[in-house]
Motif scaffolding. Structure first.
Motif, mmCIF file in Angstrom:
data_model
loop_
_atom_site.group_PDB
_atom_site.id
_atom_site.type_symbol
_atom_site.label_atom_id
_atom_site.label_comp_id
_atom_site.label_asym_id
_atom_site.label_seq_id
_atom_site.Cartn_x
_atom_site.Cartn_y
_atom_site.Cartn_z
ATOM 1 N N GLY A 263 0.792 -1.225 0.000
ATOM 2 C CA GLY A 263 0.000 0.000 0.000
ATOM 3 C C GLY A 263 0.819 1.265 0.000
ATOM 4 O O GLY A 263 0.419 2.266 0.613
ATOM 5 N N ASN A 264 1.972 1.257 -0.688
ATOM 6 C CA ASN A 264 2.844 2.435 -0.690
ATOM 7 C C ASN A 264 3.258 2.800 -2.111
ATOM 8 O O ASN A 264 4.447 2.929 -2.420
ATOM 9 N N ARG A 265 2.289 2.979 -2.993
ATOM 10 C CA ARG A 265 2.600 3.265 -4.392
ATOM 11 C C ARG A 265 3.237 4.640 -4.573
ATOM 12 O O ARG A 265 3.892 4.891 -5.582
ATOM 13 N N PHE A 266 3.028 5.545 -3.625
ATOM 14 C CA PHE A 266 3.619 6.878 -3.721
ATOM 15 C C PHE A 266 5.065 6.916 -3.215
ATOM 16 O O PHE A 266 5.697 7.971 -3.254
ATOM 17 N N GLN B 124 -1.935 12.987 0.412
ATOM 18 C CA GLN B 124 -2.378 12.932 -0.975
ATOM 19 C C GLN B 124 -3.221 11.673 -1.135
ATOM 20 O O GLN B 124 -2.746 10.571 -0.888
ATOM 21 N N PRO B 125 -4.499 11.806 -1.533
ATOM 22 C CA PRO B 125 -5.389 10.642 -1.619
ATOM 23 C C PRO B 125 -4.905 9.607 -2.638
ATOM 24 O O PRO B 125 -4.176 9.928 -3.589
ATOM 25 N N ALA B 126 -5.331 8.386 -2.433
ATOM 26 C CA ALA B 126 -4.924 7.284 -3.308
ATOM 27 C C ALA B 126 -5.354 7.500 -4.751
ATOM 28 O O ALA B 126 -4.655 7.087 -5.682
ATOM 29 N N ILE C 22 -2.940 5.928 5.894
ATOM 30 C CA ILE C 22 -4.258 5.821 5.274
ATOM 31 C C ILE C 22 -4.097 4.872 4.090
ATOM 32 O O ILE C 22 -3.207 5.089 3.252
ATOM 33 N N PRO C 23 -4.877 3.810 3.999
ATOM 34 C CA PRO C 23 -4.695 2.817 2.930
ATOM 35 C C PRO C 23 -4.612 3.446 1.537
ATOM 36 O O PRO C 23 -5.523 4.153 1.117
ATOM 37 N N GLY C 24 -3.494 3.207 0.876
ATOM 38 C CA GLY C 24 -3.302 3.681 -0.489
ATOM 39 C C GLY C 24 -2.906 5.131 -0.623
ATOM 40 O O GLY C 24 -2.483 5.563 -1.700
#
Length: 329
Positions: free
Chosen positions: A144-147, A293-295, A240-242
């Motif tokens: 859950g850490n694409r950023f 920053q939202p997913a 926060i997830p995603g």
């Protein structure tokens, strides 16, 4: 002109193709292993799933990080070994006197080289990025850490823009410096700085962050860690997830908006287990502010960064084409 460019570039191209094929085979094998583990250990989990997810991440963490680093290093190598020598090699060998006095103009000569080699760089990195994105997708879903700085620049479409930018930047530096080794050194330093400035200085501000007030919850799975400092109590490791949470620590406030002190929560840590501590903290009506920053902005950020790199590459290409018209020696 295209045939001449291929003749001069074929050794680098074949070497890159062979290396890319080896990496691609490894990614296919790794992707199949990750998917098998995910299907059996995570997707099919019925009990103690948190431990199963942690085991899954630990099992493939080193492999995924290693290949991600490779996807960051390869564009830099393209700049060093394809871009920096592109013009400096002709100047140092003296072959520019013959090449640039033929019927083909300097501008056309450089345009063909930039387009041909730039396309090769984009295709190479695009294929590797596509394979890594596919291979690591179950891992990224669980983590859950694409950023994350390393994940973002090595997945999907951003690496393509970065590779083109690295190649054109190195070419422009070589055009100015006119010596291969100094151009390579300056390019390496510039790309290192960019990989610090962009993810930590620019990317968090591609769009205005969302700022929310979060109440301390009695749910253990949603309760962040508490850090007691000299000035007050802070919340750490909140996620926060995603989403991309921008604050490493957040001040903890009471219901009146005053920062909580250690004395105010001391009764929640004496003789209690973790579940009781969390419940005790929740009863005090504490809250903290978080910026993130939202997913759903992930792909917007990917396109913004890709566009930025392509615009910079275009401007540098324009500079090179203008500059090469003037005497270089």
């Amino acid at each position: 002109m295209i045939w001449l460019t291929w003749r001069q570039f074929r050794v680098q191209a074949l070497t890159a193709a062979g290396t890319a094929a080896a990496i691609a085979i490894y990614l296919v094998i790794l992707g199949m292993q990750i998917r098998d583990s995910y299907d059996s250990d995570v997707a099919g989990c019925k009990s103690n799933c948190s431990s199963a997810r942690q085991h899954f991440l630990g099992q493939y963490e080193s492999q995924v990080i290693l290949v991600s680093v490779v996807l960051v290093v390869v564009p830099a190598l393209i700049g060093l070994f394809w871009g920096a020598p592109l013009i400096t090699r002709e100047l140092e060998a003296g072959t520019h006197r013959m090449v640039w006095n033929q019927s083909v103009t300097r501008t056309r000569w450089l345009t063909v080289k930039l387009a041909f080699i730039g396309l090769a760089a984009a295709v190479l990195i695009g294929l590797l990025s596509l394979l890594l994105t596919w291979a690591a997708s179950p891992y990224d879903k669980v983590e859950g850490n694409r950023f994350g700085a390393l994940s973002f620049i090595s997945r999907n479409i951003t690496p393509i823009g970065y590779a083109l930018f690295a190649f054109i930047l190195a070419t422009a530096i070589g055009l100015l410096v006119r010596r291969t080794m100094p151009a390579m050194a300056i390019t390496l330093g510039a790309l290192a700085v960019i990989q610090i400035v962009v993810p930590f200085g620019l990317r968090p501000h591609f769009q205005s962050p969302v700022r929310e007030t979060v109440a301390m919850s009695g749910d253990i799975s949603q309760s962040p860690s508490i850090n007691v400092g000299g000035t007050g109590v802070n919340v750490v490791d909140f996620s926060i997830p995603g989403a991309w949470v921008l604050d490493s620590e957040n001040e903890l406030f009471d219901s009146k908006g005053k920062q909580v002190t250690e004395d105010e929560i001391k009764d929640c840590s004496s003789g209690m287990n973790y579940t009781e501590e969390v419940a005790c903290m929740a009863k005090k009506n504490l809250h903290f502010n978080v910026s993130y920053q939202p997913a759903d902005r992930y792909w917007t950020f990917q396109w913004i960064e890709l566009t930025g790199y392509l615009v910079l590459a275009g401007l540098l290409s324009f500079f090179c084409l203008k500059r090469i018209r003037h005497p270089l020696v």
